[in-house]
Scaffold this active site. Structure first.
Site, PDB file in Angstrom:
ATOM      1  N   MET A 122      24.356  66.492  66.597  1.00  0.00           N
ATOM      2  CA  MET A 122      23.527  65.305  66.774  1.00  0.00           C
ATOM      3  C   MET A 122      22.189  65.660  67.393  1.00  0.00           C
ATOM      4  O   MET A 122      22.122  66.376  68.391  1.00  0.00           O
ATOM      5  CB  MET A 122      24.295  64.306  67.653  1.00  0.00           C
ATOM      6  CG  MET A 122      23.533  63.034  67.929  1.00  0.00           C
ATOM      7  SD  MET A 122      23.174  62.129  66.396  1.00  0.00           S
ATOM      8  CE  MET A 122      21.634  61.346  66.851  1.00  0.00           C
ATOM      9  N   GLU A 129      19.277  70.042  62.911  1.00  0.00           N
ATOM     10  CA  GLU A 129      19.087  69.190  64.095  1.00  0.00           C
ATOM     11  C   GLU A 129      17.708  69.413  64.694  1.00  0.00           C
ATOM     12  O   GLU A 129      17.046  68.471  65.130  1.00  0.00           O
ATOM     13  CB  GLU A 129      20.179  69.436  65.145  1.00  0.00           C
ATOM     14  CG  GLU A 129      21.609  69.313  64.634  1.00  0.00           C
ATOM     15  CD  GLU A 129      21.900  68.041  63.856  1.00  0.00           C
ATOM     16  OE1 GLU A 129      21.254  67.018  64.119  1.00  0.00           O
ATOM     17  OE2 GLU A 129      22.771  68.082  62.958  1.00  0.00           O
ATOM     18  N   GLU A 167      17.868  61.584  56.948  1.00  0.00           N
ATOM     19  CA  GLU A 167      18.888  62.570  56.577  1.00  0.00           C
ATOM     20  C   GLU A 167      18.571  63.289  55.264  1.00  0.00           C
ATOM     21  O   GLU A 167      18.699  64.503  55.174  1.00  0.00           O
ATOM     22  CB  GLU A 167      20.280  61.921  56.532  1.00  0.00           C
ATOM     23  CG  GLU A 167      20.770  61.398  57.892  1.00  0.00           C
ATOM     24  CD  GLU A 167      20.782  62.446  59.002  1.00  0.00           C
ATOM     25  OE1 GLU A 167      20.647  63.655  58.713  1.00  0.00           O
ATOM     26  OE2 GLU A 167      20.916  62.053  60.179  1.00  0.00           O
TER      27      GLU A 167
HETATM   28  N1  PHE Z   1      22.560  62.517  62.750  1.00  0.00           N
HETATM   29  C1  PHE Z   1      23.495  63.594  62.677  1.00  0.00           C
HETATM   30  C2  PHE Z   1      22.910  64.605  61.702  1.00  0.00           C
HETATM   31  O1  PHE Z   1      22.176  65.414  62.018  1.00  0.00           O
HETATM   32  C3  PHE Z   1      24.840  63.240  62.199  1.00  0.00           C
HETATM   33  C4  PHE Z   1      25.630  62.329  63.070  1.00  0.00           C
HETATM   34  C5  PHE Z   1      25.763  61.009  62.746  1.00  0.00           C
HETATM   35  C6  PHE Z   1      26.254  62.812  64.181  1.00  0.00           C
HETATM   36  C7  PHE Z   1      26.499  60.154  63.522  1.00  0.00           C
HETATM   37  C8  PHE Z   1      27.006  61.989  64.955  1.00  0.00           C
HETATM   38  C9  PHE Z   1      27.145  60.644  64.621  1.00  0.00           C
HETATM   39  O2  PHE Z   1      23.057  64.578  60.543  1.00  0.00           O
HETATM   40 ZN    ZN Z   2      20.889  64.846  60.113  1.00  0.00          ZN
END
Ligand code: PHE
Ligand code: ZN
Length: 876
Positions: A269, A304, A326
């Site tokens: 995350m 990340e 994403e």
């Molecule tokens: N946002 C994170 C990623 O890099 C994924 C994620 C989503 C992690 C929800 C935890 C909860 O893709």
């Molecule tokens: Zn991501």
């Protein structure tokens, strides 16, 4: 009866009625009784048309509200309404300070959203809507605030206490406790908040940005894992450099931290300045980590880190826009990995995942556009479609605009929207404005679900020396979308003459991007003197299924001559699919299986070519997976697919035994393990050869595999040997080395996870009983998502013959686990349902069994929104 969860719609989006300029938090950490005090500086949003005086805050029902005040006035119960989803306060002024005190219980938090404890370490997970499990808040990404966070905890148990930004003050408190205050100068939405406290150790390094900022780099883990952090650190520095060079993006704080935790729902995350990682995506050492693991660490660390710009500095307006951050960030990390290693290998890997898992999703009941129009539970939308198809859509923009204009577009996007919460539309608009290109029709990629199909035909007219390619597009119906508008599709092609040389195309080059707009379009090439062989969709220039009536001879020709490395591999895949599909039909009609030598001959040529990248040789030799063949089937015949694929592997092993032995031996091993591309390539080819050799059933090769298992100086080779022996059905030998492996690695949870998954994915008969026994093994823990994935998900998704056993035992097993997990961890439960949701793809008997289990899940009552959404949509 509890109320049925309801969908929310993109069309209902409204700007927030209130804003939060400052968020001051104070955490008093205590097992089962943690106090969270929030002091929010709030005001009415001048951009909002809802002239309301009623403040609606989100807050999970588990929050125990101790106190609430507005401008220092403590509110009585008649001034506010506490309901299941939050808090409603009537009559707030234009500007005010809202203070709340709540009590939460991190130890009871098995959903791993909000604040929880992972093996004694306090940590948070707030994306997407986890912050509301910590305190009452406007928990939506378009409310951005400056955070200041004070943490107080016992000094011995929690010597390290971290949050976003920079530490600004710290001190001692009573009763052996201490405190620290962190301030993050960058406004951010609550989903990027993070807090960590625990007995953690760290490795440190330092990075100087191109603009001259010195950044301290800290990676934290449990003491015993301190020796597994170097690769992540190197990957981080590589990512920081790459983002400066390729995107002109610099880091913007004086400190960047990563923390490894063992209990985590996802991979990692991107919390501002404080990334929290699943141990599986950050720890790496030659002894305990496979090549695949090293590559995952490199890719996820970069992913990340890249979010700092594509996600944090410029964030999402609402969760329908998830692919904005994403899709773009996956595109960025895959280009990074391609640049640092082999671009063709990386492309093949990405396309394989896309075509196996994303195409299946796009053809199933949960199919959704990368910009969905509605959802019930956002946690269900962290999908292959949002991530991987989203990345493909960004890649197509890159292909259409070219690298330079794309970079101008991304520069414009970042500068125009820095500090804002925006939409995918803003991204596309920036790309259009910077390049002058019209992406109107291209936007269909954002709004329509389903995988487009291209049917290509051609004709050659010798008299006029003209070659014509006709491309027709269509897209199957998906839930709620019966009719699709035509897409704007970049189709990169080349034309090969009979010598295998590329023809020069109208653009003066050997590859040209044809732009398809219409439902059918013809592209004409003149001055062509013989009928060429087309090399279509080079580099997989669009996420589509392409059909062209290639003969098997065409395909072997392309395998050796296509100048596009991706398409050489693709030709091999197409040839193998073609042969496998024909044999599957034979099998279904009770005909004897016979493999002619064409595929083996083609493989022989590839094995003999010393100029080829060994990683690509390994990929070419690996037959399409059972999952991929399934995805291509109208009705998935699990047993036929497995039997035929095994038959072909065995025939190839017998035909090419000498070549496999020679290649195995030629791929010499280094004394010192290194995860560089060339070494990874050697190991992968060597292990592919070994796996074929085992198919011959010869004792010599079992001994070779056991020798490799015992002598390997790295996890890749020992695990590959373990997998091959166990999966080849040498039961006794398999049991012995499984046991040795466990004894040796029982202290390394990530290795034990691999041990679980090797067993769970074993196609030999009777494995379900073994999996059930493993659920009671000390190595298993239902509360740890990595364990659930390694054992239960591996069995259900990586072991088709056993999961789909015709007695329904696999389905029953899965439903039982989902019913338990639905209460413990809804996100994990809902992800596990996936294999059952694909029931429509199977024969009637299996359909009935699968639906029965979906129904049983529904009837078990009290479904989480997560599981409810997936189960109800798949039964609809
Ligand atoms: N946002 C994170 C990623 O890099 C994924 C994620 C989503 C992690 C929800 C935890 C909860 O893709
Ligand atoms: Zn991501």
């Amino acid at each position: 009866m509890t109320k049925q969860p309801e969908a929310i719609y993109l069309k209902d989006y409204q700007v927030p009625a209130f804003l939060i300029d400052h968020t001051e938090l104070r955490f008093e950490l205590e097992a089962s009784r943690t106090l969270v005090k929030a002091r929010l500086t709030m005001r009415c949003n001048p951009d909002s048309h809802q002239k309301t005086r009623v403040l609606e805050l989100q807050g999970d029902k588990a929050l125990r509200l101790c106190r609430v005040s507005v401008n220092d006035q403590v509110l009585n119960e008649q001034d506010y309404k506490r309901h299941d989803q939050g808090l409603e306060i009537s009559h707030v002024p234009d500007e005010f300070i809202l203070e709340t005190v709540v009590e939460i219980d991190p130890d009871q938090n098995t959903a791993l959203e909000g604040l929880y404890r992972s093996d004694g370490i306090y940590c948070t997970q707030c994306e997407a809507e986890g912050f509301r499990r910590i305190t009452f808040y406007l928990d939506r990404p378009d409310v951005m605030s400056i955070f200041s966070t004070t943490i107080e905890a016992d000094k011995t148990a929690y010597p390290v206490m971290l949050s976003n930004g920079n530490p600004v003050a710290q001190g001692e408190a009573d009763d052996g406790r201490h405190w620290i205050t962190w301030e993050d100068p960058h406004p951010k939405p609550a989903y990027l908040f993070a807090l960590v406290a625990g007995d953690l150790k760290r490795v440190e390094d330092q990075y100087t940005t191109s603009g001259g900022r010195d950044v301290a780099l800290h990676i934290y883990a449990a003491n015993k894992d301190l020796n597994k952090l170097d690769y992540a650190m190197q990957s981080l520095k590589n990512a920081m450099r790459w983002d400066e060079e390729v995107y002109g993006r610099e880091y913007d704080l004086d400190i960047f931290m990563i923390v490894a935790v063992d209990f985590f729902n996802m991979g990692a995350m991107e919390n501002k300045g404080l990334n929290v990682f699943n141990t599986s995506c950050v720890l790496a050492s030659p002894d305990t980590t496979t090549d695949l693991g090293f590559q995952r660490v490199e890719g996820v660390v970069a992913h990340e880190y890249f979010h700092n710009w594509s996600g944090n500095r410029v964030t999402c307006r609402d969760w329908f826009q998830l692919s904005l951050k994403e899709g773009f960030t996956v595109f960025r990390d895959s280009e990074f990995s391609a640049d640092l290693n082999s671009p063709t290998v990386k492309r093949v890997e990405d396309v394989t995942v896309l075509r196996t898992a994303q195409f299946a999703e796009d053809a199933g009941p949960m199919a959704h556009p990368i910009l969905p129009a509605s959802f019930i539970e956002i946690a269900n939308f962290y999908t292959m479609t949002i991530y991987e198809k989203g990345a493909e859509v960004v890649r197509m923009i890159h292909t259409l605009l070219g690298a330079d204009a794309f970079r101008q577009g991304s520069d414009l996007y970042f500068s125009r929207h820095d500090g804002q919460a925006v939409t995918t539309e803003d991204f596309v608009k920036a790309m259009e404005d910077a390049s002058g290109r019209d992406l109107t029709q291209f936007r269909n990629w954002y709004h329509q679900a389903g995988t487009p199909v291209l049917a290509v035909s051609d004709e050659f007219d010798a008299a006029s020396q003209t070659y014509r390619l006709t491309v027709a597009q269509s897209c199957p119906a998906t839930p709620g979308q019966a009719i699709k508008a035509a897409y704007h599709i970049p189709v990169a092609i080349g034309l090969l003459d009979s010598e295998g040389e590329d023809l020069v195309l109208p653009n003066g080059k050997t590859t040209q991007v044809l732009e398809l707009h219409d439902s059918e379009q013809t592209f004409e090439f003149t001055g062509i003197t013989e009928k060429p062989v087309p090399s279509l969709l080079r580099g997989f220039s669009a996420p589509v299924k392409l059909h062209y009536p290639y003969t098997r001879d065409n395909l072997t020709f392309l395998m050796s001559h296509d100048s596009d490395g991706f398409n050489r591999w693709e030709a091999a895949q197409k040839l193998a699919v073609n042969i496998l599909q024909a044999l599957i039909e034979d099998f279904q009609h009770g005909r004897e299986l016979v493999l002619d030598s064409q595929l083996g001959d083609a493989f022989k040529v590839v094995l003999a070519n010393v100029d080829l990248d060994k990683a690509m040789v390994a990929k070419v030799l690996s037959l399409p997976s059972e999952a991929y063949i399934s995805e291509l089937s109208d009705v998935i015949d699990v047993d036929a697919i497995h039997t035929v694929r095994q038959f072909v592997r065995q025939q190839l092993a017998l035909q090419l035994e000498a070549e496999f032995v020679a290649s195995y031996q030629a791929c010499t091993l280094e004394d010192i393990y290194s995860p560089d591309a060339a070494s990874i390539a050697r190991r992968s080819l060597r292990n592919v050869c070994l796996s074929y050799l085992m198919e011959t059933g010869k004792q010599d090769f079992l001994e070779l595999a056991l020798k490799q298992f015992h002598e390997a100086n790295n996890m890749t080779d020992s695990q590959a040997a373990l997998y091959i022996v166990v999966h080849s059905g040498y039961q006794k030998a398999g049991e012995v080395i499984l046991d040795q492996f466990y004894q040796r690695w029982s202290d390394e949870p990530l290795v034990v996870n691999q041990w679980l998954s090797v067993q769970a994915s074993n196609p030999q008969a009777g494995v379900l009983t073994h999996v059930e026994a493993l659920m009671n093994h000390e190595a298993f823990n239902m509360r740890n998502p990595n364990k659930v994935r390694s054992l239960i998900a591996s069995f259900c998704a990586q072991n088709p013959v056993n999961f789909h056993a015709i007695d329904g035992s696999g389905y029953r097993f899965l439903a039982d686990q989902i019913i338990v997990l639905n209460k413990l961890n809804p996100q994990i439960a809902s992800r596990l349902v996936t294999p059952l949701t694909r029931w429509k793809r199977y024969s009637a008997d299996r359909q009935g069994l699968m639906r029965k289990e979906l129904q049983r899940i529904t009837d078990s009552g009290d479904l989480s929104r997560d599981v409810f959404e997936v189960v109800s949509k798949s039964l609809a």
